[in-house]
Design a protein around this motif. Sequence first.
Motif, PDB file in Angstrom:
ATOM      1  N   GLN A  86      62.130  63.404  40.709  1.00 28.69           N
ATOM      2  CA  GLN A  86      62.479  61.993  40.850  1.00 28.69           C
ATOM      3  C   GLN A  86      63.996  61.860  40.958  1.00 28.69           C
ATOM      4  N   ILE A  87      64.451  61.288  42.050  1.00 27.82           N
ATOM      5  CA  ILE A  87      65.879  61.075  42.275  1.00 27.82           C
ATOM      6  C   ILE A  87      66.119  59.572  42.336  1.00 27.82           C
ATOM      7  N   GLY A  88      66.816  59.070  41.392  1.00 29.98           N
ATOM      8  CA  GLY A  88      67.038  57.635  41.340  1.00 29.98           C
ATOM      9  C   GLY A  88      65.748  56.897  41.012  1.00 29.98           C
TER      10      GLY A  88
ATOM     11  N   GLN B  30      61.375  60.548  45.731  1.00 34.75           N
ATOM     12  CA  GLN B  30      60.693  61.709  45.177  1.00 34.75           C
ATOM     13  C   GLN B  30      60.903  62.889  46.119  1.00 34.75           C
ATOM     14  N   ALA B  31      61.117  64.083  45.525  1.00 37.37           N
ATOM     15  CA  ALA B  31      61.374  65.292  46.311  1.00 37.37           C
ATOM     16  C   ALA B  31      60.272  66.313  46.064  1.00 37.37           C
TER      17      ALA B  31
ATOM     18  N   MET C 144      62.231  80.564  52.816  1.00 38.10           N
ATOM     19  CA  MET C 144      62.549  79.278  53.393  1.00 38.10           C
ATOM     20  C   MET C 144      61.434  78.296  53.073  1.00 38.10           C
ATOM     21  N   GLU C 145      61.798  77.220  52.429  1.00 44.45           N
ATOM     22  CA  GLU C 145      60.840  76.186  52.032  1.00 44.45           C
ATOM     23  C   GLU C 145      61.194  74.870  52.733  1.00 44.45           C
ATOM     24  N   SER C 146      60.176  74.033  52.852  1.00 44.75           N
ATOM     25  CA  SER C 146      60.385  72.703  53.447  1.00 44.75           C
ATOM     26  C   SER C 146      60.623  71.693  52.349  1.00 44.75           C
ATOM     27  N   LEU C 147      61.651  70.945  52.502  1.00 46.70           N
ATOM     28  CA  LEU C 147      61.990  69.890  51.554  1.00 46.70           C
ATOM     29  C   LEU C 147      61.472  68.557  52.096  1.00 46.70           C
ATOM     30  N   TYR C 148      60.710  67.839  51.268  1.00 46.67           N
ATOM     31  CA  TYR C 148      60.176  66.516  51.635  1.00 46.67           C
ATOM     32  C   TYR C 148      60.776  65.487  50.692  1.00 46.67           C
ATOM     33  N   LEU C 149      61.551  64.575  51.251  1.00 50.60           N
ATOM     34  CA  LEU C 149      62.079  63.458  50.469  1.00 50.60           C
ATOM     35  C   LEU C 149      61.309  62.203  50.888  1.00 50.60           C
TER      36      LEU C 149
END
Length: 448
Positions: A74-76, A80-81, A148-153
């Motif tokens: 949780q960012i802010g 969500q990441a 290498m991973e995928s980041l989902y924001l």
Amino acid sequence: MLKRLISKRSSVSSLPHKLLLYFSIIALMIGLTIYIITLSLMQWIEDEVNKHELEASAPFAISLFQQGARQPLQIGLHVQAFYSHELIPEKYGDLTKFPVGFSGEVVDRGSSGMLHEIVSFKLFEDDSLSEQKEIFLYRKEFELDGNMESLYLIMPAENVELSDQEWQSINLFVMSFIGLLFLLFGFAINKLSRRLVEPVLQLGKQLQTPNEHKIFNVPPQSAAEFSALANSLNDYRQQNERMIKQEQAFARYASHELRTPITVISGAAKLQEQNDSAEFQARQRDRIQRAAHEMQHTVDALLSIVKQEKGTDSQEFRTLSKSELEQTTTPLSLLAQSKKIKLIVNFNQAPVIKPSPAVLRMLLSNIITNAINASDSGEIVVNVEQSQISITDKGRGLNSSENSNDNGHGLGLLIVDSLCQRYQWQFSLTDIEPRGCCALLTFPAEKL
């Protein structure tokens, strides 16, 4: 003709309605364009702000994941990441189909972007009726433990976008603003109609009913150009009426001038039958020749005027000779002597003029004859100068009621004035104290 007049009048009267419909369509198109552009611009700004917030959160999320933070992160308040798509809640749908580097709003899980929302009227739907919530997504790759991973924001759109009530308020404001513009536009059209359309309608009506409208005029609020147009039409009407009167005067004058020699010829021919004397016959033949000669001069003058009006008169400047002047004044001397009037001709200088001999004879004959008719005795003096010819008499003057006739030789002055205008001469009549009148012909001093 009546049908044409009615159709023209109906087409002119329907002009304001056509203009009103035309400008109304333009106003509606402009209002719709402003409405779409305003809402589209607000939607674009809203999406861009949310996209920048996600992209700015990516480095912070990657740093926490590399330090061992668990997902979801949780960012802010709203972001969500994730780096494992298996842990992404099903309500967000399959996000693996979006390419790496994608940043934008996911709409209906099959389309994305602001254009889809506007075309599908998303701005007017109730978000609470949708099972799958719209989200803002930012996908990026990063290195985690050598892989290498995928980041989902992910950021739910309902948390950061304007609510339905806020959009309704914005819609109401925009439509009110467009309505105000429409009213102002209508006011401007009304003013424009009063300044540009009404003067045209009024002038058209006045042109169609000339007997009812003797003077052309336009409303006071009309543009200045229409006032100038009305003044020009009034001037043209006055010139036209003046030309008609002059043409009528010409016709009466020609009738009078030709009737006199015809009467002389007819009378002389009848007298020849009554006396066989050689001397009497010669005298009658002489009268017939003089009358025919006068008729020829009159016809030549009238033809010269017609040629000058049609632009076919190629008459060039010429020098007036004393003999030509004497040929004009000699017949008039006999008329003057019958009233005990002495006709004096002073040929001081030979002027350079353009009128033909026939036209000049008509000019001088009319003026001198008028002077003889206005005098009972005394003398008439003709002075010829380089730039003017003056005829002075000791008669009754201009103010005499005997000279204000509209028939006979009184028409001659109208002819003189008209001929002077054709050749750019100046003609004036002035009283002389204590008695008399001076007629002055002024013309430019030319040289051959």
